[in-house]
Design a protein around this motif. Structure first.
Motif: not given
Length: 283
Positions: A57-66, A274-283
């Motif tokens: 089961h997966v609770g969240a998925a977020k982009p990574r910086a790399g 209007r949203g704003f840019a969200q940071p990517a995970f630094a890893g």
């Protein structure tokens, strides 16, 4: 009070749709089916969709910086690489507990929530993870850790533990939070606060589980907009699209005896704000 109409972006039958996240690098919307263990993507320009089934089961998925994704899974936090390989960043299985919502802070750390399957009070946590795999428990007395987000200047963090019927706000500085206080309360009969997102004006949009709506609260905590939806189990929301003006909303079918046809679908309200840019995970 402003009200908006919705459209169906992806007609689906997700058991527990959750976690909409705009991936600016790919121009796609990431969203999940937690109990279906699926990580989905949707390209609003081409209409292309993908689905990746994971083992838990997966609770969240977020982009990574790399490149790739960071996943909040039942047994910990994992990295999904661009070649589709999966590896643990932090492995900490706890019997009876699963991952839930998560968000990336302004400094690139992942703030990931957990909850017990039986939703027992105090059975969940909110923890902060960095790219080197270090973990720090921020809150350890949580029932259903849910929406987390930051003000545009990063000085405030909003947080939801759903059974409390509250959206709380903290002062945020350098990865630390303090001064917890009530930002908004959801009245009896209006559902439970679930996921949230913050817009470029500092307003907080809150999805209401068993409330059939998304609400927008001003930075002062005043309710000023409502998106009414025909299905009660509204789980989360996020801005996406090229201009970050479209509000994407996830929904769930779980526990509904006669679900509405859009229950479990990914919905969208074009031009909602209007949203704003969200940071990517630094890893």
């Amino acid at each position: 009070m402003s009200r908006y109409g919705y459209e169906v972006a992806v007609r689906a039958a997700a058991i527990l749709g959750e976690g909409p996240t705009w991936d600016a690098a790919s121009g796609r919307l990431i969203w999940l089916d937690i109990l279906g263990a699926r990580v989905n993507t949707y390209d609003p320009v081409s209409g292309r969709r993908t689905a990746r089934v994971v083992d838990q089961h997966v609770g969240a998925a977020k982009p990574r910086a790399g490149g790739g994704l960071v996943l909040n899974l039942r047994d910990g936090v994992a990295l999904l690489d661009a070649d589709d390989s999966l590896r643990w960043l932090h492995h900490e299985p706890v019997p009876g507990r699963r991952a839930n919502d998560a968000a990336v802070a302004p400094d690139g750390s992942l703030w990931a929530g957990t909850m017990r399957y039986d939703e027992a009070p105090g059975g969940g946590t909110l923890s902060r993870f960095t790219g080197d795999g270090s973990a720090e428990t921020v809150l350890d007395d949580v029932a259903v850790s849910n929406g987390t987000g930051w003000s545009p200047d990063g000085r405030l963090m909003y947080y939801i533990d759903s059974p409390t019927r509250r959206v709380d706000v903290f002062d945020h500085d350098g990865g630390r939070v303090s001064g917890r206080r009530v930002f908004a309360e959801i009245e009896e009969g209006a559902g439970f606060p679930d996921g949230l997102t913050v817009d470029a004006d500092g307003c907080v949009w809150v999805a209401l589980w068993d409330g059939g709506a998304v609400r927008r609260y001003t930075p002062r905590g005043d309710l000023d907009r409502v998106v009414s939806l025909p299905t009660p189990r509204v789980t989360a929301c996020a801005f996406g699209g090229a201009g970050l003006t479209d509000l994407y909303i996830t929904t769930a079918r779980v526990g509904l005896d006669a679900p509405h046809p859009v229950a479990g679908s990914l919905l969208v309200v074009p031009g909602a704000g209007r949203g704003f840019a969200q940071p990517a995970f630094a890893g």
